[in-house]
Design an enzyme around this catalytic site. Structure first.
Site, PDB file in Angstrom:
ATOM      1  N   ASP A  69      -6.495  15.026   4.940  1.00  0.00           N
ATOM      2  CA  ASP A  69      -6.402  13.674   5.487  1.00  0.00           C
ATOM      3  C   ASP A  69      -5.589  12.858   4.505  1.00  0.00           C
ATOM      4  O   ASP A  69      -5.803  12.951   3.295  1.00  0.00           O
ATOM      5  CB  ASP A  69      -7.786  13.053   5.688  1.00  0.00           C
ATOM      6  CG  ASP A  69      -7.690  11.778   6.537  1.00  0.00           C
ATOM      7  OD1 ASP A  69      -7.039  11.828   7.600  1.00  0.00           O
ATOM      8  OD2 ASP A  69      -8.236  10.744   6.140  1.00  0.00           O
ATOM      9  N   TYR A 151       5.775   6.284   6.959  1.00  0.00           N
ATOM     10  CA  TYR A 151       6.138   5.131   6.129  1.00  0.00           C
ATOM     11  C   TYR A 151       7.201   5.471   5.078  1.00  0.00           C
ATOM     12  O   TYR A 151       7.533   4.633   4.232  1.00  0.00           O
ATOM     13  CB  TYR A 151       4.888   4.595   5.421  1.00  0.00           C
ATOM     14  CG  TYR A 151       3.795   4.121   6.359  1.00  0.00           C
ATOM     15  CD1 TYR A 151       3.762   2.804   6.821  1.00  0.00           C
ATOM     16  CD2 TYR A 151       2.788   4.990   6.795  1.00  0.00           C
ATOM     17  CE1 TYR A 151       2.756   2.371   7.678  1.00  0.00           C
ATOM     18  CE2 TYR A 151       1.778   4.565   7.650  1.00  0.00           C
ATOM     19  CZ  TYR A 151       1.769   3.258   8.089  1.00  0.00           C
ATOM     20  OH  TYR A 151       0.775   2.830   8.940  1.00  0.00           O
ATOM     21  N   ASP A 152       7.731   6.703   5.097  1.00  0.00           N
ATOM     22  CA  ASP A 152       8.689   7.134   4.063  1.00  0.00           C
ATOM     23  C   ASP A 152       9.852   6.152   3.843  1.00  0.00           C
ATOM     24  O   ASP A 152      10.232   5.913   2.692  1.00  0.00           O
ATOM     25  CB  ASP A 152       9.271   8.515   4.397  1.00  0.00           C
ATOM     26  CG  ASP A 152       8.292   9.645   4.090  1.00  0.00           C
ATOM     27  OD1 ASP A 152       7.273   9.398   3.428  1.00  0.00           O
ATOM     28  OD2 ASP A 152       8.561  10.777   4.528  1.00  0.00           O
ATOM     29  N   HIS A 176       2.132  13.346  -2.483  1.00  0.00           N
ATOM     30  CA  HIS A 176       0.665  13.448  -2.515  1.00  0.00           C
ATOM     31  C   HIS A 176       0.209  14.786  -1.940  1.00  0.00           C
ATOM     32  O   HIS A 176      -0.652  15.465  -2.482  1.00  0.00           O
ATOM     33  CB  HIS A 176       0.064  12.285  -1.722  1.00  0.00           C
ATOM     34  CG  HIS A 176       0.680  12.072  -0.366  1.00  0.00           C
ATOM     35  ND1 HIS A 176       2.043  11.967  -0.181  1.00  0.00           N
ATOM     36  CD2 HIS A 176       0.133  11.984   0.873  1.00  0.00           C
ATOM     37  CE1 HIS A 176       2.293  11.808   1.109  1.00  0.00           C
ATOM     38  NE2 HIS A 176       1.159  11.812   1.771  1.00  0.00           N
ATOM     39  N   ARG A 177       0.810  15.196  -0.819  1.00  0.00           N
ATOM     40  CA  ARG A 177       0.397  16.441  -0.154  1.00  0.00           C
ATOM     41  C   ARG A 177       0.778  17.641  -1.012  1.00  0.00           C
ATOM     42  O   ARG A 177      -0.004  18.575  -1.177  1.00  0.00           O
ATOM     43  CB  ARG A 177       1.051  16.518   1.227  1.00  0.00           C
ATOM     44  CG  ARG A 177       0.453  17.556   2.147  1.00  0.00           C
ATOM     45  CD  ARG A 177       0.979  17.404   3.560  1.00  0.00           C
ATOM     46  NE  ARG A 177       0.630  16.128   4.131  1.00  0.00           N
ATOM     47  CZ  ARG A 177       1.460  15.095   4.296  1.00  0.00           C
ATOM     48  NH1 ARG A 177       2.724  15.200   3.967  1.00  0.00           N
ATOM     49  NH2 ARG A 177       1.036  13.966   4.802  1.00  0.00           N
TER      50      ARG A 177
END
Ligand code: IMP
Length: 194
Positions: A69, A151-152, A176-177
């Site tokens: 998530d 949102y990149d 983050h991922r």
């Protein structure tokens, strides 16, 4: 070879994880389990939602399950949109426009933000392991760049580039991922014996 079900329908995430894990673990996805349907994300934390999904898939399939998530945490908005990043507005363009409008008049130094990704691995008997990855930056004033998603185009890294100005591989190296996946790989290998 041990099996893992990744609770995602996103082909890109599946390919990224398989590339990091290697051939020793065979990864299925929700596309292989159409009977499972959508798992509601009703928690108010990233960890809560990743655990809900991983647990539901592990219990339904009797296999090891992994779920993620993620979302965008904006300091000037007390952490919003956070776990509601996908539901903040109907489309990517509307989400970006709404965020820029909410930050209208906010100084550059106060536009700090981070992407967060929680990964939860759940065993067939219900034990869970979490990893979390973050990517620090700030929200720009206008979209820039043609890559990525979400949102990149308005998420600026410390060097001034937006995430949408990076190639897929560059983004994966610092996202983050990507961080959460790389922390999870040794956990997966230790538990699945790959
Ligand atoms: P998910 O949990 O990975 O589906 O992400 C939820 C939402 O957070 C997405 O629909 C996007 O709006 C946002 N988001 C998550 N990761 C990213 C990213 O890497 N770039 C841009 N937006 C993201």
């Amino acid at each position: 070879m041990k099996d893992l079900v990744f609770a995602t329908s996103n082909k890109g995430k599946l390919v990224e994880l398989q590339g990091l894990v290697g051939e020793g673990v065979k990864i299925a996805s929700l596309a292989d389990y159409p009977q499972l349907g959508e798992i509601p994300e009703t928690a108010d934390t990233f960890e809560g939602n990743s655990e809900l999904k991983a647990r539901a898939v592990a219990m339904a399939t009797g296999r090891w399950a992994l779920a993620d998530d993620s979302g965008l945490v904006v300091d000037a908005l007390s952490g919003r949109p956070g776990v509601y990043s996908a539901r903040y507005a109907p489309t990517d363009a509307e989400r970006i426009a709404k965020l820029l409008a909410e930050l209208g008049g906010v100084d550059d130094v106060k536009r700090t933000a981070r992407f967060v990704c929680s990964l939860c691995l759940c065993s067939p008997t219900g034990e869970v392991v979490f990893t979390r990855g973050t990517c620090e930056g700030r929200i720009g004033h206008a979209p820039r760049g043609a890559h990525g998603f979400g949102y990149d185009p308005i998420f600026e890294l410390p060097d001034g580039h937006t995430l949408a100005e990076l190639t897929h591989d560059q983004k994966s190296g610092l996202s983050h991922r990507g961080h959460a996946f790389r922390l999870m790989v040794p956990e997966l290998k230790a538990r699945l014996g790959a």
